[in-house]
Design an enzyme around this catalytic site. Structure first.
Site, PDB file in Angstrom:
ATOM      1  CD  GLU A 117      42.588   9.548  -0.039  1.00  0.00           C
ATOM      2  OE1 GLU A 117      41.765   9.348   0.880  1.00  0.00           O
ATOM      3  OE2 GLU A 117      43.790   9.830   0.158  1.00  0.00           O
ATOM      4  CG  HIS A 120      42.762  14.490  -2.450  1.00  0.00           C
ATOM      5  ND1 HIS A 120      43.359  15.364  -1.569  1.00  0.00           N
ATOM      6  CD2 HIS A 120      43.694  13.550  -2.740  1.00  0.00           C
ATOM      7  CE1 HIS A 120      44.591  14.958  -1.328  1.00  0.00           C
ATOM      8  NE2 HIS A 120      44.819  13.862  -2.030  1.00  0.00           N
ATOM      9  CG  HIS A 140      48.663  16.158  -4.069  1.00  0.00           C
ATOM     10  ND1 HIS A 140      49.318  15.064  -4.583  1.00  0.00           N
ATOM     11  CD2 HIS A 140      47.706  15.657  -3.245  1.00  0.00           C
ATOM     12  CE1 HIS A 140      48.789  13.947  -4.094  1.00  0.00           C
ATOM     13  NE2 HIS A 140      47.793  14.281  -3.284  1.00  0.00           N
ATOM     14  CG  HIS A 170      47.898  14.316   1.511  1.00  0.00           C
ATOM     15  ND1 HIS A 170      47.298  13.152   1.901  1.00  0.00           N
ATOM     16  CD2 HIS A 170      47.832  14.310   0.159  1.00  0.00           C
ATOM     17  CE1 HIS A 170      46.905  12.461   0.854  1.00  0.00           C
ATOM     18  NE2 HIS A 170      47.216  13.151  -0.231  1.00  0.00           N
TER      19      HIS A 170
END
Ligand code: 2HA
Ligand code: ZN
Length: 271
Positions: free
Chosen positions: A120, A143, A145, A216
Site C-alpha cells: 500500500e 491501515h 482490518h 476491507h
C-alpha cells in the site's frame, strides 16, 4: 548487528511505537497473515542534513507517481508481505527506513535491511504528500482490518454518509470525545490501487481522521501511530457494544441527540 537506531534515540522511539501498535493489532485479531500496514514520516527524527549513510542499501525504486512534497523525506514502512506479529517482535527486520529522492518519484531503502515496503506504499505516500501539503502535524498512517468495523461495512445502510459516525458516537461518550471527526466512508476498490489512494484522500479531506474501506478495513492518520491506533480502537469498541446489544436481543437506544450535543459543548468538540 549495527542498526540505524543505535545512535538515534528519537528515531528508535518512533519505531518502538510502531512495534507496540503492531503487537496490539495482532492481539486484537485485526492483522491476519500480512494484513495491514503502517508508515511513519520520520524526517524530523532522522534529522535534517543528517549523517545517515549516503550509500543506500537498495534502489532507486519507482513510487509510480511524483509526490512533490516528499522531496528528501524519510519514512519507516512495514515491509510487504511481512506480518504485524513479526513487526512487533523485530521492527527493523520486518520494516525498513526509506528515503524519497530529489525527483519525488523514487525511493531508496536505507536501513537496516533490504525489506521492500508495503504493497500500500502508493496510497500511504500519497496521503503523507497531502498531509505535508496542507501543513498538517500528522506523521502516521495506519491501515488495519478491525473485524467489527469491517463487518458493519457489509451493509449498505451503514455506508451512507455519517450513518455509522452517528451510530458509533452514540454507543459510548468516549467515541464522540476521542474520535470527534467521526468515520469517513470509501466504497470498495481494489487494494493497493491509485483509485483507492485518491478516494482515501478525498474522504480525509472532508475532515475525517479515520476512513472505512468498504469490505476491507480502515485507514487512519494521526500525530503518531499510537494516536491513529487509539481512534480505530475506540470506534471498534463502539461497534462491539452495538454488536453485543444486538446479540443480547435488542437494538441499543444510543445516547440521545441532547446527550451528544451536551457532550460536544462540554468537550468543545467540532461538527
Ligand atoms: O498489506 O492489508 O490491503 C496488506 C493489506 C493490503
Ligand atoms: Zn488491507
Amino acid at each position: 548487528m549495527k542498526s540505524i537506531l543505535d545512535t538515534r534515540p528519537a528515531l528508535a522511539a518512533e519505531i518502538m511505537k510502531v512495534a507496540e501498535v503492531a503487537g496490539f493489532l495482532w492481539e486484537k485479531g485485526w492483522a491476519e497473515r500480512n494484513g495491514g500496514n503502517i508508515t511513519v514520516n520520520v524526517t524530523n527524527e532522522v534529522g535534517c542534513g543528517c549523517s545517515l549513510p549516503d550509500k543506500a542499501l537498495a534502489g532507486p525504486f519507482a513510487i509510480g507517481e511524483t509526490l512533490p512534497n516528499l522531496k528528501d523525506c524519510w519514512f519507516f514502512c512495514k515491509g510487504t508481505n511481512r506480518r504485524m506479529r513479526d513487526l512487533a517482535r523485530d521492527p527493523m527486520a520486518n520494516g525498513s527506513v526509506i528515503k524519497i529522492t530529489e525527483d519525488c518519484a523514487h525511493y531508496y531503502i536505507v536501513a537496516d535491511a533490504v525489506v521492500p515496503p508495503t504493497s500500500e506504499l502508493p496510497s500511504h505516500l500519497a496521503v503523507h504528500n497531502w498531509l505535508i501539503g496542507k501543513g498538517s502535524s500528522y506523521k502516521a498512517c495506519l491501515h488495519t482490518h478491525p473485524t467489527q468495523l469491517v463487518a458493519l461495512s457489509h451493509n449498505q445502510a451503514f455506508l451512507q454518509k455519517d450513518v455509522l459516525t452517528k451510530l458509533l458516537w452514540s454507543m459510548i461518550p468516549e467515541t464522540r470525545a476521542f474520535c470527534p471527526r467521526g468515520l469517513g466512508i470509501v466504497p470498495y476498490m481494489l487494494p493497493g490501487s491509485n483509485s483507492l489512494a485518491s478516494a482515501t484522500i478525498a474522504a480525509l479531506e472532508e475532515d475525517y481522521d479515520v476512513v472505512l474501506w468498504e469490505k476491507h478495513g480502515v485507514f487512519a492518520v494521526g500525530e503518531d501511530v499510537i494516536e491513529a491506533f487509539d481512534m480505530v480502537d475506540t470506534l471498534n469498541k463502539s461497534a462491539l457494544i452495538y454488536r453485543d446489544a444486538r446479540a443480547m436481543g435488542f437494538v441499543p437506544d444510543g445516547m440521545s441527540e441532547a446527550q451528544m450535543a451536551d457532550l460536544a459543548r462540554a468537550f468543545n468538540l467540532p461538527k
